[in-house]
Design an enzyme around this catalytic site. Structure first.
Site, short mmCIF file in Angstrom:
data_model
loop_
_atom_site.label_atom_id
_atom_site.label_comp_id
_atom_site.label_asym_id
_atom_site.label_seq_id
_atom_site.Cartn_x
_atom_site.Cartn_y
_atom_site.Cartn_z
CD GLU A 34 -0.63 -7.52 -8.00
OE1 GLU A 34 -0.80 -6.30 -8.07
OE2 GLU A 34 -1.39 -8.28 -7.37
CG ASP A 72 -7.17 -0.49 -4.70
OD1 ASP A 72 -8.15 -0.82 -5.38
OD2 ASP A 72 -7.00 -0.87 -3.53
CE LYS A 120 -11.95 -0.41 -3.64
NZ LYS A 120 -10.78 -1.08 -3.04
N PRO A 144 -10.54 -2.51 8.69
CG PRO A 144 -8.55 -3.71 8.98
CD PRO A 144 -9.68 -3.05 9.75
CE1 TYR A 196 -4.40 -5.65 2.84
CE2 TYR A 196 -6.38 -5.03 1.64
CZ TYR A 196 -5.03 -4.87 1.89
OH TYR A 196 -4.30 -3.94 1.20
CE1 TYR A 197 -9.38 -6.55 11.16
CE2 TYR A 197 -10.24 -8.35 9.83
CZ TYR A 197 -10.45 -7.26 10.66
OH TYR A 197 -11.73 -6.89 10.99
CG LEU A 239 -0.87 -0.71 9.01
CD1 LEU A 239 -2.13 -0.42 9.81
CD2 LEU A 239 0.35 -0.08 9.68
CG HIS A 240 -4.15 -1.94 3.74
ND1 HIS A 240 -4.61 -2.88 4.65
CD2 HIS A 240 -5.27 -1.43 3.16
CE1 HIS A 240 -5.93 -2.93 4.62
NE2 HIS A 240 -6.35 -2.05 3.72
#
Length: 331
Positions: free
Chosen positions: A179, A199, A201, A265, A267-268, A270-271
């Site tokens: 990406e 994202d 989405k 979150p 997924y673990y 940080l974002h």
């Protein structure tokens, strides 16, 4: 009716390939990218998992029948795409079926059957899908959980450490293995840097549902609970540089962005989420979203703020973490 303003800016990246990966929201999805190996016509619908009339989405449990006659599970997410402003005149001008449903004084309602180019549906496929994927999209009761710091140490953290959910797709982005053409901005500093990407989405055809995610380079920060004043330079970079990059690329000012972290979150690693302020994005409600500016202020005032306070978040009744809280007598 939601129309798309500034669609040409948003489409600057629309032509780039959207490689399959887990996002959203996202819980144990596999990395083998099997969705690209077949067409939708290969799938057979087994049942509707969930639908939302408000969001114009439907979640399907499907299967693909192999040469042996055995079926492999898949999840298909169907979503009606937003209107694009420049195509609205064509919606009324082009020949189409228009059925009058109701007329009363100055009001009338029509049901339209527009041509395909004006009635797109986005389909996201998870294949092969595990039972976790199917359960994730199945409609379940939701409960609010109040987690103290002690609960986090005794229940949540051991649960996180025991999980085997892969986030290799995150590392692929950070290491430029995938990406790279979708990166909107990067600060390469290993301690205080991040990568900003759209994202999945967001189809990038309009700005009304703009959605980007900043993924930090530091791998030891799992969630809001790990943040201290030590991380303020990182968080301030994400806030300031993220707003500047979005304003430069898409023309959306920081005052029209909702910038927040989720807890829990999906997924673990940080974002931080960047969404259009007018967009009712999934997970942007008060019980899960924490505004980044508020997080920065809280840590500036107390370095251990998120190691002291209780945090409230929603969990589905079928989620293993919810069962852990039940077993501990916390729900």
């Amino acid at each position: 009716m939601r129309t798309a303003r500034g669609g040409s800016r948003a489409r600057a990246m629309a032509g780039t390939p959207q490689l399959k990966r887990k996002r959203a929201e996202e819980e144990g999805e596999t990395e083998n990218g099997g969705a690209a190996a077949f067409s939708l016509s290969d799938l057979r619908v087994r049942r509707v998992l969930r639908e939302s009339a408000r969001d114009k989405t439907m979640f399907l449990h499907a299967e693909r029948i192999g040469l042996s006659g055995e079926g492999t599970d898949a999840v298909v997410i169907l979503e009606k795409t937003p209107f694009q402003e420049e195509k609205i005149p064509d919606l009324l001008k082009k020949p189409m079926k228009a059925e009058l449903q109701m007329q009363n004084d100055i009001y009338c309602t029509f049901y339209l059957s527009p041509p395909p180019e004006l009635s797109e549906v986005k389909a996201t496929v998870v294949y092969p899908a595990t039972e976790k994927h199917i359960q994730k999209y199945l409609r379940h009761e939701v409960h609010l959980v109040r987690e103290t710091w002690e609960d986090y140490q005794n229940i949540t953290l051991p649960f996180i450490q025991a999980q085997s959910f892969s986030i290799q797709w995150v590392y692929n982005i950070l290491e430029k293995k995938a990406e790279t053409d979708r990166i909107v901005h990067e600060n390469p500093d290993p301690s205080n840097g991040f990568v900003l990407v759209p994202d999945l989405k967001w189809n990038q055809n309009q700005l009304d549902d703009l959605y980007l995610v900043a993924v930090v380079h530091r791998r030891e920060i799992k969630s809001l609970r790990d943040l201290t004043a030590e991380h303020l330079p990182l968080l301030r970079n994400v806030l300031q540089e993220g707003k500047e990059a979005i304003a430069k690329r898409f023309g959306v000012p920081g005052s029209q962005l909702r910038i927040y972290l989720h807890y829990q979150p999906s997924y673990y690693h940080l974002h931080v989420h960047f969404t259009a302020l007018g967009y009712d994005a999934p997970g942007s409600s008060v019980e899960r979203a924490h505004l980044l500016a508020d997080v920065i202020d809280n840590l500036a005032g107390d370095s251990t703020f998120y190691q002291k306070r209780a945090l409230t978040f929603p969990l589905r009744a079928d989620e293993p973490l919810f069962k852990k809280f039940q077993e501990a007598g916390k729900v």
